[in-house]
Motif scaffolding. Sequence first.
Motif, short mmCIF file in Angstrom:
data_model
loop_
_atom_site.label_atom_id
_atom_site.label_comp_id
_atom_site.label_asym_id
_atom_site.label_seq_id
_atom_site.Cartn_x
_atom_site.Cartn_y
_atom_site.Cartn_z
N GLY A 179 -3.43 11.16 -18.12
CA GLY A 179 -2.41 12.13 -18.50
C GLY A 179 -1.27 12.09 -18.20
O GLY A 179 -0.20 12.95 -17.97
N ASP A 180 -0.66 10.68 -18.28
CA ASP A 180 0.62 10.44 -17.90
C ASP A 180 1.26 10.69 -16.40
O ASP A 180 2.46 10.89 -15.95
CB ASP A 180 1.77 10.93 -18.93
N ARG A 181 0.22 10.84 -15.66
CA ARG A 181 0.51 11.48 -14.24
C ARG A 181 -0.58 10.72 -13.24
O ARG A 181 -1.70 10.22 -13.77
CB ARG A 181 0.14 13.00 -13.97
N GLU A 182 -0.16 10.75 -12.10
CA GLU A 182 -1.10 9.74 -11.12
C GLU A 182 -1.66 11.03 -10.23
O GLU A 182 -1.37 12.10 -10.12
CB GLU A 182 -0.32 8.98 -10.12
N GLY A 208 0.77 -1.19 0.15
CA GLY A 208 -0.02 -0.07 -0.32
C GLY A 208 0.91 1.24 0.02
O GLY A 208 2.09 1.41 0.36
N ILE A 209 0.32 2.39 -0.53
CA ILE A 209 0.84 3.70 -0.35
C ILE A 209 -0.22 4.57 0.65
O ILE A 209 -1.17 4.64 0.04
CB ILE A 209 1.13 4.21 -1.86
N ALA A 210 0.31 5.28 1.52
CA ALA A 210 -0.10 6.39 2.09
C ALA A 210 0.06 7.68 1.76
O ALA A 210 1.19 8.03 1.81
CB ALA A 210 -0.09 6.08 3.76
N ARG A 211 -0.75 8.47 1.17
CA ARG A 211 -0.73 9.82 0.88
C ARG A 211 0.70 10.06 0.00
O ARG A 211 1.57 10.69 0.49
CB ARG A 211 -0.65 10.66 2.15
N PRO A 212 0.86 9.28 -1.00
CA PRO A 212 1.89 9.50 -1.65
C PRO A 212 2.48 10.95 -2.12
O PRO A 212 1.39 11.53 -2.39
CB PRO A 212 1.79 8.60 -3.30
N ALA A 213 3.62 11.18 -2.01
CA ALA A 213 3.96 12.41 -2.31
C ALA A 213 3.95 12.81 -3.93
O ALA A 213 4.43 11.96 -4.60
CB ALA A 213 5.44 12.82 -1.98
N GLY A 214 3.37 14.08 -4.39
CA GLY A 214 3.28 14.41 -5.73
C GLY A 214 1.80 14.30 -6.00
O GLY A 214 1.43 15.34 -6.58
N PRO A 215 1.11 13.01 -6.15
CA PRO A 215 -0.40 12.94 -6.91
C PRO A 215 -1.20 14.07 -6.05
O PRO A 215 -1.12 13.96 -4.72
CB PRO A 215 -0.85 11.51 -6.64
#
Length: 495
Positions: free
Chosen positions: A280-283, A227-234
């Motif tokens: 659009g090639d982004r998360e 899992g991922i919690a609040r990933p930095a970036g998206p």
Amino acid sequence: MYEEDGVEIYDVAGDAFEIDDDIDLPENLTGLSEAEYAELLDKLGIEDINEFEEEDTLANLPVVAVVGRPNVGKSTFVNRLIGRREAVVEDIPGVTRDRVRYEADWNGIPFIVVDTGGWEHDAKGLAGQVSAQAQQAMTTSDVVLFVVDATVGATDADEAIVRILRQAKVPVLLVANKVDDARVEPEVANLWSLGLGEPFPVSALHGRGSGDLLDEIIKSLPEEGSGIARPAGPKRIALLGKPNVGKSSLLNALAGGSRAVVDSVAGTTVDPVDELITLGDREWIFVDTAGIRKRSKHASGHEYYATLRTKSALDRADLAVVLLDASQPLSEQDLRIITMVVESGRALVIAFNKWDLVDEDRRYYLDREIERELNQVAWAPRINLSARTGWHTDRLVPALDKSLAGWQTRVPTGRLNAFLAEIVQAHPHPVRGGKQPKILFGTQAGIAPPVFILFTSGFLEAGYRRFIERRFREEFGFVGSPIVINLRIREKRKR
């Protein structure tokens, strides 16, 4: 906050400031450099305000799924695990329907808890979709907590869940819930028949046994989870709207699968549902929220708590997409939801869904409704789409980009004050009671949303502040973003 002439003034920079007449204060900051401006603010005891985003390094967290048949207390148990009341709880079966993720921590070790709807064998319709979501959670998690009602004992449905869990090949901890006192403990021994090992007696309602269970959960967690919690970036995008406007359908269309439970019955979604989606090639992190049917103070039961969760999801989002049913007249509730977004300071995109149901006559009246009802948010991008068919959903990302860019726009101090000087010279504030307040200088205190502080010689009327906001938008953009204008009024120091 204080009130003058019936207008509320929100003063994020502090109290009204005092200036001696002998301080060399320019009429505006057109000719000052950034350093000179900072020095002047320092003399006045004014600290510039900036907002910084903290980098979130939490990634690859272990995922713990909580499963079980309906009404065994899963959501109450989830609230106990995460240490706060976030999962919607009501004393009726079937309140939770989607897979809902929460971040938890025990003894400094973070992990993700996934609450699921009640699993039922051979369920059809809405119940079948809920069961499918629960079954998917069983197979995609790192650890499964199988919750059973100790006061009822093992049922045929519980045994059917065990068969699925054995196929999933993940560690399973058997949780005997509703063991509120010692009188129920003898019933726990009967759960050995499920073949999952020792049952852990707990009381989700009172917290009995939860600490020992959390210790056991930590022992079962892998070092690196899925899992991922609040990933930095998206960026976090909250989908808001009335019940049955198509929020879950849009999430599924964007995700390319059945991520959220969809049904023609209004109010299917209760908890906010997060999904990491590549567009659009982004998360992006899209958050499907419960439909807001009425004011929270007028709601009751799980609907009341669902509304609170929706507002909480909005507060944690960067942008809100407010879905409106294009085939129906705009309602007071639609406008109330838009107002809620503006007051929260989130970026805004308005999406008219169900465009496949709109004919020429409806388009004519819709244009009039937009002109009349949405003139206060004319700055928000509007798109027409159909979540059911996928028509024009590709137009969502450009609208999101435009709004987020406006939300994060910062205007240099020199340019801001040069423009303020032009405004004041061309359109000075009206004289009221023999006094004419002036804008001495201004600064942008923050972004997301843009916050401006105007230092003035007197109170600026609401109409004049709206005029300044309109000119700001004409000059600097701020598409898709609310603007906050705060006043700090000069008071002459008493001799």
